[in-house]
Design a protein around this motif. Structure first.
Motif: not given
Length: 69
Positions: A30-38
């Motif tokens: 799920l890191r790609t979602f978190i990175d984009r949202c960050e």
């Protein structure tokens, strides 16, 4: 938030700490979602980053479910 008083600052900080800890517990996939949202929402705090990531994750799962049907 300082203009609203110290209680509001503390509540905001507590929410951001809780959101950060929750995001840290998410699986690596799920890191790609978190990175984009960050990148997009980071200036608004971790609560907003988490809300963004949670919505994106839910949407991705819904789309995958639709495609599987």
């Amino acid at each position: 938030m300082g203009e609203y008083g110290s209680a509001m600052v503390k509540a905001c900080a507590d929410q951001d700490i809780e959101a950060y800890q929750a995001l840290a517990s998410y699986s690596g996939e799920l890191r790609t979602f978190i990175d984009r949202c960050e990148r997009e929402m980071g200036r608004y705090g971790w609560s907003m980053v988490k809300a963004c990531a949670d919505q994106d994750i839910d949407a991705e799962r819904a789309l995958n479910d639709m495609m599987a049907d």
